[in-house]
Design a protein around this motif. Structure first.
Motif, PDB file in Angstrom:
ATOM      1  N   THR A  62      -2.100   3.413  -3.646  1.00  0.00           N
ATOM      2  CA  THR A  62      -1.925   2.558  -4.592  1.00  0.00           C
ATOM      3  C   THR A  62      -1.628   1.176  -3.821  1.00  0.00           C
ATOM      4  OG1 THR A  62      -0.377   4.079  -6.036  1.00  0.00           O
ATOM      5  CG2 THR A  62      -0.009   1.617  -6.315  1.00  0.00           C
ATOM      6  N   ILE A  63      -2.409   0.177  -4.482  1.00  0.00           N
ATOM      7  CA  ILE A  63      -2.709  -1.104  -3.728  1.00  0.00           C
ATOM      8  C   ILE A  63      -1.977  -2.026  -5.028  1.00  0.00           C
ATOM      9  CG2 ILE A  63      -3.992  -2.959  -2.705  1.00  0.00           C
ATOM     10  CD1 ILE A  63      -5.929  -0.662  -2.167  1.00  0.00           C
ATOM     11  N   GLU A  64      -0.974  -2.730  -4.562  1.00  0.00           N
ATOM     12  CA  GLU A  64      -0.338  -3.713  -5.359  1.00  0.00           C
ATOM     13  C   GLU A  64      -0.570  -5.268  -4.810  1.00  0.00           C
ATOM     14  OE1 GLU A  64       3.617  -2.285  -5.761  1.00  0.00           O
ATOM     15  OE2 GLU A  64       2.887  -0.924  -7.507  1.00  0.00           O
ATOM     16  N   SER A  65      -0.698  -6.137  -5.531  1.00  0.00           N
ATOM     17  CA  SER A  65      -0.845  -7.485  -5.390  1.00  0.00           C
ATOM     18  C   SER A  65      -0.098  -8.348  -6.284  1.00  0.00           C
ATOM     19  CB  SER A  65      -2.046  -8.027  -5.234  1.00  0.00           C
ATOM     20  OG  SER A  65      -2.344  -9.408  -4.943  1.00  0.00           O
ATOM     21  N   PHE A 111       0.811  -1.310  -0.061  1.00  0.00           N
ATOM     22  CA  PHE A 111      -0.051  -0.095  -0.050  1.00  0.00           C
ATOM     23  C   PHE A 111       1.069   1.453  -0.065  1.00  0.00           C
ATOM     24  CE2 PHE A 111      -1.999  -3.400   2.200  1.00  0.00           C
ATOM     25  CZ  PHE A 111      -3.534  -3.503   1.849  1.00  0.00           C
ATOM     26  N   LEU A 112       0.960   2.275  -0.868  1.00  0.00           N
ATOM     27  CA  LEU A 112       1.369   3.336  -0.974  1.00  0.00           C
ATOM     28  C   LEU A 112       0.587   4.457  -1.002  1.00  0.00           C
ATOM     29  CD1 LEU A 112       4.466   4.640  -1.342  1.00  0.00           C
ATOM     30  CD2 LEU A 112       3.736   4.646  -3.806  1.00  0.00           C
ATOM     31  N   ILE A 123      -5.406   1.800  -8.140  1.00  0.00           N
ATOM     32  CA  ILE A 123      -4.987   3.078  -7.794  1.00  0.00           C
ATOM     33  C   ILE A 123      -6.030   4.017  -7.547  1.00  0.00           C
ATOM     34  CG2 ILE A 123      -3.434   5.211  -8.324  1.00  0.00           C
ATOM     35  CD1 ILE A 123      -1.550   3.482 -10.052  1.00  0.00           C
ATOM     36  N   TYR A 124      -6.100   4.622  -6.460  1.00  0.00           N
ATOM     37  CA  TYR A 124      -7.099   5.948  -6.377  1.00  0.00           C
ATOM     38  C   TYR A 124      -6.412   6.926  -6.428  1.00  0.00           C
ATOM     39  CZ  TYR A 124     -10.392   1.906  -4.911  1.00  0.00           C
ATOM     40  OH  TYR A 124     -10.968   0.899  -4.503  1.00  0.00           O
ATOM     41  N   ASP A 145     -15.447  11.535  -3.289  1.00  0.00           N
ATOM     42  CA  ASP A 145     -14.216  11.403  -2.524  1.00  0.00           C
ATOM     43  C   ASP A 145     -13.997  10.002  -2.311  1.00  0.00           C
ATOM     44  OD1 ASP A 145     -12.385  11.208  -0.609  1.00  0.00           O
ATOM     45  OD2 ASP A 145     -13.656  11.988   0.942  1.00  0.00           O
ATOM     46  N   MET A 146     -13.037   9.481  -3.067  1.00  0.00           N
ATOM     47  CA  MET A 146     -12.625   7.867  -3.067  1.00  0.00           C
ATOM     48  C   MET A 146     -12.038   7.442  -1.846  1.00  0.00           C
ATOM     49  SD  MET A 146     -11.826   6.909  -6.953  1.00  0.00           S
ATOM     50  CE  MET A 146     -12.763   7.150  -8.181  1.00  0.00           C
ATOM     51  N   PHE A 147     -11.467   8.245  -0.921  1.00  0.00           N
ATOM     52  CA  PHE A 147     -10.604   7.951   0.302  1.00  0.00           C
ATOM     53  C   PHE A 147     -11.489   8.001   1.510  1.00  0.00           C
ATOM     54  CE2 PHE A 147      -7.763   9.685  -2.977  1.00  0.00           C
ATOM     55  CZ  PHE A 147      -6.680   8.838  -2.602  1.00  0.00           C
ATOM     56  N   ALA A 148     -12.772   8.207   1.281  1.00  0.00           N
ATOM     57  CA  ALA A 148     -13.681   7.706   2.560  1.00  0.00           C
ATOM     58  C   ALA A 148     -13.419   6.531   3.107  1.00  0.00           C
ATOM     59  CB  ALA A 148     -15.073   8.386   2.539  1.00  0.00           C
ATOM     60  N   GLY A 149     -13.051   5.976   4.277  1.00  0.00           N
ATOM     61  CA  GLY A 149     -12.857   4.609   4.607  1.00  0.00           C
ATOM     62  C   GLY A 149     -11.708   4.045   3.806  1.00  0.00           C
ATOM     63  N   SER A 150     -10.534   4.556   3.665  1.00  0.00           N
ATOM     64  CA  SER A 150      -9.416   4.056   2.726  1.00  0.00           C
ATOM     65  C   SER A 150      -8.893   3.208   3.605  1.00  0.00           C
ATOM     66  CB  SER A 150      -8.626   5.367   2.698  1.00  0.00           C
ATOM     67  OG  SER A 150      -7.329   4.746   2.349  1.00  0.00           O
ATOM     68  N   ILE A 151      -8.377   1.866   2.906  1.00  0.00           N
ATOM     69  CA  ILE A 151      -7.721   0.770   3.471  1.00  0.00           C
ATOM     70  C   ILE A 151      -6.567   1.343   4.302  1.00  0.00           C
ATOM     71  CG2 ILE A 151      -6.360  -1.169   3.259  1.00  0.00           C
ATOM     72  CD1 ILE A 151      -8.254  -1.691   0.789  1.00  0.00           C
ATOM     73  N   LEU A 152      -5.614   2.208   3.788  1.00  0.00           N
ATOM     74  CA  LEU A 152      -4.564   2.572   4.180  1.00  0.00           C
ATOM     75  C   LEU A 152      -4.715   3.846   5.339  1.00  0.00           C
ATOM     76  CD1 LEU A 152      -1.418   2.282   4.747  1.00  0.00           C
ATOM     77  CD2 LEU A 152      -1.147   3.489   2.611  1.00  0.00           C
TER      78      LEU A 152
END
Length: 378
Positions: free
Chosen positions: A127-130, A114-115, A141-142, A168-175
């Protein structure tokens, strides 16, 4: 079978249950041996000007002072719900590597990165990479730039970008630092004055056992804490344990998750970015924006969306007024009008320009006018 697609759920249960409740364990003198790995190499992440190394290792600028005998105490930062923009432009990275063991099934590796980038002007990216194909994507990527929000998905050779306005895509963001690190009530002070990621910090170690309704396990690691400003700068550790609870899958159905997490390792770093740092869109998103750059939009639109060659939005203007707008403004942008059809208050307009076509459908329902624009190449 528990697939890597369920790993996000597993990690939410394991990390939040264990790390957010660090005060429930008992500190010891154990020295952790966490392992770190480099992120996967793919299409470049959102970049920033003069971006420093994403995972700066602890370096000593001045001689640190060892804590006499190691003192068990509460670190100065009791909550990591930090407003990172107070630090300037900041990058936060979390790496997770490990192995999921389930009885009667093959072991499943876990490797996620997660970045998150926070800029003082309000722009952000996550950014989430797997490395596992079972997640359905290799990179997600958001991005938030001004009032424009982007969701970029990279899966195999597929590259897709969704652009929305006013979301707002960052509401409740994983990171979020609080969900990743929690409130560490007890730790053993190891040394003071350690220079890490551009901050002067105190280093603590911890070793604790946690047992909750849905998870039980052991964790140990190290944490570097800056007191001025008050922020957790670096956090590394390792946990082993067993998932004992059920969760829900993507459809809301019960998802049994009994399994053991073996050597799940994490590395978390906060680093400062240059004052002139900017976020760069992935190539697909940038090309998508360029393709629709000469398509005019009327004022006061809402629910604007772009994906590939499609643009849509809503407005309170009448369909007739929007049709008149496009007749005038498309011509001003060099588009040549083609066939136009009107039926039952719905307008269909067509335009061409330099080997490209634009089909515009304008309709009204529930006191809202919806506009759909489809671009294509001849």
């Amino acid at each position: 079978m528990i697939t890597t697609r369920s790993i996000f759920t597993l990690l939410s249960i394991a990390l939040v249950a264990l790390l957010a409740a660090c005060g429930g364990g008992t500190a010891s003198n154990s020295s952790p041996t966490p392992t770190t790995e480099a992120p996967p190499t793919r299409t470049p992440r959102p970049t920033v000007a003069a971006n420093p190394a994403a995972t700066a290792a602890p370096t000593t600028a001045t001689e640190p002072t060892a804590a006499a005998g190691g003192v068990t105490e509460r670190p100065p930062v009791t909550s990591t719900e930090t407003d990172f923009t107070a630090l300037g432009n900041v990058q936060v990275e979390m790496k997770i590597n490990g192995l999921l063991k389930t009885e009667g099934q093959a072991d499943e590796p876990i490797k996620l990165t997660f970045l998150e980038i926070w800029l003082q002007n309000g722009n952000r990216s996550l950014t989430i990479e797997s490395d596992s194909p079972d997640t359905g994507f290799s990179r997600l990527i958001y991005i938030q730039i001004g009032d424009q929000a982007y969701q970029y998905v990279e899966s195999g050779t597929d590259r897709n970008c969704l652009n929305m306005t006013g979301s707002d895509m960052f509401a409740g963001s994983i990171l979020t630092p609080d969900s990743l690190i929690g409130d560490l009530n007890d730790a053993r002070l190891a040394e003071r004055g350690v220079q890490v990621n551009g901050f002067t910090t105190d280093r603590y170690t911890f070793n604790l056992t946690e047992q909750t309704l849905g998870y039980q396990g052991q964790a140990n690691g190290e944490i570097w804490v800056s007191s001025n400003p008050a922020v957790v700068v670096r956090h590394i550790g390792e946990l082993t344990g067993t998932i004992t609870d059920n969760a829900l899958d993507e459809s809301g159905a019960p998802l049994p998750l009994p399994g053991a997490l073996s050597n799940l390792r994490w590395e978390y770093n906060v680093t400062k970015l240059p004052g002139n740092a900017t976020i760069t869109l992935p190539e697909v998103c940038a090309q998508q924006q360029a393709t629709g750059a000469d398509i005019p939009l009327p004022p006061n639109v809402s629910n604007q969306l772009r994906m590939g060659d499609l643009i849509s939005f809503e407005t309170t203007e009448s369909a007739a007024n929007i049709a008149a707008f496009y007749r005038t403004e498309m011509a001003a942008k060099g588009w040549k009008a083609g066939e136009e059809v009107e039926y039952g208050g719905t307008f269909q307009l067509s335009f061409t320009k330099d080997g490209r076509s634009a089909a515009i459908t304008i309709s009204t329902a529930d006191n809202k006018t919806t506009v759909i624009i489809l671009l294509s190449s001849s």
